[in-house]
Design a protein around this motif. Structure first.
Motif, mmCIF file in Angstrom:
data_model
loop_
_atom_site.group_PDB
_atom_site.id
_atom_site.type_symbol
_atom_site.label_atom_id
_atom_site.label_comp_id
_atom_site.label_asym_id
_atom_site.label_seq_id
_atom_site.Cartn_x
_atom_site.Cartn_y
_atom_site.Cartn_z
ATOM 1 N N TRP A 204 2.552 -5.881 6.382
ATOM 2 C CA TRP A 204 2.004 -5.443 7.658
ATOM 3 C C TRP A 204 1.053 -4.272 7.403
ATOM 4 O O TRP A 204 1.256 -3.490 6.468
ATOM 5 C CB TRP A 204 3.126 -5.009 8.600
ATOM 6 N N ASN A 205 0.030 -4.176 8.243
ATOM 7 C CA ASN A 205 -0.944 -3.094 8.139
ATOM 8 C C ASN A 205 -1.143 -2.443 9.498
ATOM 9 O O ASN A 205 -1.088 -3.112 10.534
ATOM 10 C CB ASN A 205 -2.287 -3.615 7.641
ATOM 11 N N GLN A 206 -1.373 -1.136 9.473
ATOM 12 C CA GLN A 206 -1.784 -0.429 10.680
ATOM 13 C C GLN A 206 -3.022 0.406 10.384
ATOM 14 O O GLN A 206 -3.073 1.116 9.372
ATOM 15 C CB GLN A 206 -0.695 0.501 11.219
ATOM 16 N N SER A 207 -4.011 0.293 11.284
ATOM 17 C CA SER A 207 -5.193 1.148 11.237
ATOM 18 C C SER A 207 -5.187 2.005 12.497
ATOM 19 O O SER A 207 -5.292 1.479 13.611
ATOM 20 C CB SER A 207 -6.476 0.317 11.173
ATOM 21 N N TRP A 208 -5.041 3.321 12.334
ATOM 22 C CA TRP A 208 -4.919 4.259 13.456
ATOM 23 C C TRP A 208 -6.108 5.208 13.479
ATOM 24 O O TRP A 208 -6.548 5.702 12.437
ATOM 25 C CB TRP A 208 -3.617 5.054 13.333
ATOM 26 N N ILE A 209 -6.636 5.478 14.686
ATOM 27 C CA ILE A 209 -7.681 6.479 14.880
ATOM 28 C C ILE A 209 -7.410 7.170 16.205
ATOM 29 O O ILE A 209 -7.063 6.511 17.192
ATOM 30 C CB ILE A 209 -9.104 5.847 14.847
ATOM 31 N N ASP A 210 -7.547 8.511 16.242
ATOM 32 C CA ASP A 210 -7.295 9.237 17.487
ATOM 33 C C ASP A 210 -8.507 10.059 17.883
ATOM 34 O O ASP A 210 -9.503 10.124 17.156
ATOM 35 C CB ASP A 210 -6.037 10.111 17.371
ATOM 36 N N ASN A 211 -8.411 10.691 19.059
ATOM 37 C CA ASN A 211 -9.549 11.432 19.591
ATOM 38 C C ASN A 211 -9.693 12.822 18.963
ATOM 39 O O ASN A 211 -10.548 13.602 19.376
ATOM 40 C CB ASN A 211 -9.461 11.537 21.115
ATOM 41 N N GLN A 212 -8.846 13.136 17.971
ATOM 42 C CA GLN A 212 -8.980 14.377 17.217
ATOM 43 C C GLN A 212 -9.581 14.124 15.829
ATOM 44 O O GLN A 212 -9.659 15.033 15.011
ATOM 45 C CB GLN A 212 -7.608 15.042 17.065
ATOM 46 N N GLY A 213 -9.940 12.862 15.585
ATOM 47 C CA GLY A 213 -10.499 12.508 14.294
ATOM 48 C C GLY A 213 -9.472 12.113 13.258
ATOM 49 O O GLY A 213 -9.818 11.855 12.094
ATOM 50 N N GLY A 214 -8.205 12.035 13.657
ATOM 51 C CA GLY A 214 -7.156 11.650 12.728
ATOM 52 C C GLY A 214 -7.197 10.164 12.415
ATOM 53 O O GLY A 214 -7.432 9.338 13.302
ATOM 54 N N VAL A 215 -6.976 9.833 11.155
ATOM 55 C CA VAL A 215 -7.016 8.444 10.705
ATOM 56 C C VAL A 215 -5.814 8.174 9.812
ATOM 57 O O VAL A 215 -5.460 9.010 8.961
ATOM 58 C CB VAL A 215 -8.318 8.135 9.917
ATOM 59 N N LEU A 216 -5.175 7.029 10.017
ATOM 60 C CA LEU A 216 -4.117 6.568 9.120
ATOM 61 C C LEU A 216 -4.390 5.115 8.748
ATOM 62 O O LEU A 216 -4.728 4.307 9.620
ATOM 63 C CB LEU A 216 -2.733 6.658 9.787
ATOM 64 N N GLN A 217 -4.234 4.800 7.479
ATOM 65 C CA GLN A 217 -4.301 3.426 7.005
ATOM 66 C C GLN A 217 -2.984 3.149 6.292
ATOM 67 O O GLN A 217 -2.752 3.669 5.193
ATOM 68 C CB GLN A 217 -5.484 3.223 6.061
ATOM 69 N N MET A 218 -2.111 2.369 6.933
ATOM 70 C CA MET A 218 -0.764 2.180 6.406
ATOM 71 C C MET A 218 -0.485 0.705 6.136
ATOM 72 O O MET A 218 -1.112 -0.185 6.718
ATOM 73 C CB MET A 218 0.273 2.703 7.403
ATOM 74 N N SER A 219 0.488 0.469 5.271
ATOM 75 C CA SER A 219 0.957 -0.885 5.020
ATOM 76 C C SER A 219 2.451 -0.836 4.733
ATOM 77 O O SER A 219 3.002 0.217 4.393
ATOM 78 C CB SER A 219 0.215 -1.533 3.848
ATOM 79 N N GLY A 220 3.099 -1.978 4.897
ATOM 80 C CA GLY A 220 4.543 -2.036 4.667
ATOM 81 C C GLY A 220 5.129 -3.313 5.211
ATOM 82 O O GLY A 220 4.518 -4.384 5.121
ATOM 83 N N GLY A 221 6.304 -3.196 5.842
ATOM 84 C CA GLY A 221 6.959 -4.381 6.378
ATOM 85 C C GLY A 221 8.358 -4.071 6.847
ATOM 86 O O GLY A 221 8.755 -2.911 6.985
ATOM 87 N N ILE A 222 9.137 -5.127 7.096
ATOM 88 C CA ILE A 222 10.490 -4.993 7.611
ATOM 89 C C ILE A 222 11.454 -4.619 6.489
ATOM 90 O O ILE A 222 11.481 -5.255 5.430
ATOM 91 C CB ILE A 222 10.951 -6.304 8.278
ATOM 92 N N LYS A 223 12.239 -3.556 6.742
ATOM 93 C CA LYS A 223 13.305 -3.137 5.837
ATOM 94 C C LYS A 223 14.547 -2.858 6.666
ATOM 95 O O LYS A 223 14.527 -1.974 7.537
ATOM 96 C CB LYS A 223 12.901 -1.883 5.047
ATOM 97 N N ASP A 224 15.613 -3.617 6.415
ATOM 98 C CA ASP A 224 16.867 -3.440 7.168
ATOM 99 C C ASP A 224 16.631 -3.510 8.670
ATOM 100 O O ASP A 224 17.136 -2.677 9.447
ATOM 101 C CB ASP A 224 17.530 -2.108 6.797
ATOM 102 N N ASP A 225 15.832 -4.481 9.110
ATOM 103 C CA ASP A 225 15.522 -4.739 10.520
ATOM 104 C C ASP A 225 14.584 -3.703 11.137
ATOM 105 O O ASP A 225 14.266 -3.791 12.321
ATOM 106 C CB ASP A 225 16.801 -4.814 11.374
ATOM 107 N N ASN A 226 14.137 -2.716 10.380
ATOM 108 C CA ASN A 226 13.192 -1.720 10.871
ATOM 109 C C ASN A 226 11.805 -2.015 10.302
ATOM 110 O O ASN A 226 11.681 -2.556 9.206
ATOM 111 C CB ASN A 226 13.620 -0.314 10.451
#
Length: 282
Positions: A204-226
């Motif tokens: 799974w991937n997430q691309s996050w951007i906010d109105n303060q200029g913050g950016v996150l590029q994450m990846s991962g997946g399901i672990k123990d139902d989370n």
């Protein structure tokens, strides 16, 4: 819209009374972002009956499609080999309901999370839905649906009960992407993310951007139902190499916990940045 569906229904039903293949198509609008409730409802009831009906020879096959359409979100299709199957289905469904109590995700009743927008009957042998009605059939695997527990409109609080903000997560692009729209409790901090399962990497991937200029590029997946996603180490504004990790934890009461942590030592130790409790809006 009612006149449109009525006209289509009458025209197509008359056409199909003598045909060998019949399809019924129901159009459903999900109310107030209650996607999780609707998906649970149709899986545990509508699909459960049709799975039995297909094995019993009462229908030919069935489908649930997520639609990227302004008027409806789900398309329910049932195919019948002939008019005998078609005419008998309601009686068979009534008998099945008597033996199988309605299954609901929580205390919400069906009319609180979904609305039937209309239905048509047509020839299943020539059935061809417009692209705007059809969800991508490549995004319906167990892996693609693993993050659906986050769908909905949520009031978010801190562990001490103080308001943190409001978050809306909805499917787009035929259900292949989850779109997040965050607003903090004071209305100042806003952000958007796009979340998707990449079948080529199995992550799974997430691309996050906010109105303060913050950016996150994450990846991962399901672990123990989370759901757990993290970034690669990247230099923060202090010049430190920082790794961010977010964990989403679905709870039995329908709430979701979101824990955002950071590490400055490549994951050896973690510090909580944000801990939110998600409660679905009523």
């Amino acid at each position: 819209m009612d006149n449109l569906f009525t006209s289509l229904f009458l025209f197509l039903f008359i056409q199909n009374t003598s045909s060998q293949g019949i399809a019924t198509i129901d159009f459903v609008k999900i109310q107030d972002g209650r996607t999780a409730e609707a998906q649970f409802y149709y899986t545990q009831n509508w699909s459960a009956f049709r799975a039995q009906a297909q094995v019993s020879g009462w229908i030919s096959d069935y489908q649930i499609l997520e639609a990227d359409h302004s008027e409806w979100d789900l398309i329910l299709i049932s195919n019948y080999s002939d008019s005998i199957q078609f005419k008998a289905i309601e009686e068979r469904f009534t008998r099945w309901q008597e033996q199988s109590p309605l299954q609901l995700l929580n205390d919400l009743k069906p009319n609180e999370f979904r609305k039937n927008m209309g239905a048509i009957t047509t020839n299943s042998k020539t059935l061809s839905l417009p692209d705007t009605w059809r969800a991508s059939d490549k995004c319906n695997s167990e892996h693609h649906r693993a993050f659906d527990f986050w769908l909905g409109t949520w009031d978010v609080t801190l562990p001490d009960g103080k308001p943190a903000g409001r978050n809306t997560i909805k499917p787009i692009q035929g259900g292949c992407v989850l779109h997040e729209d965050w607003v903090s409790a004071n209305g100042v901090y806003k952000g958007t993310s796009y979340n998707f399962y990449n079948a080529s990497t199995g992550k799974w991937n997430q691309s996050w951007i906010d109105n303060q200029g913050g950016v996150l590029q994450m990846s991962g997946g399901i672990k123990d139902d989370n759901m757990v996603m993290s970034t690669l180490p990247i230099q923060n504004f202090k010049g430190e190499m920082q790794t961010d990790k977010i964990t989403w934890i679905p709870k039995a009461d329908g709430t979701v916990e979101q824990i955002w942590e950071k590490s400055l030592d490549n994951g050896k130790t973690w510090t909580v940045v944000f801990h939110g409790i998600y409660t679905k809006e009523t």
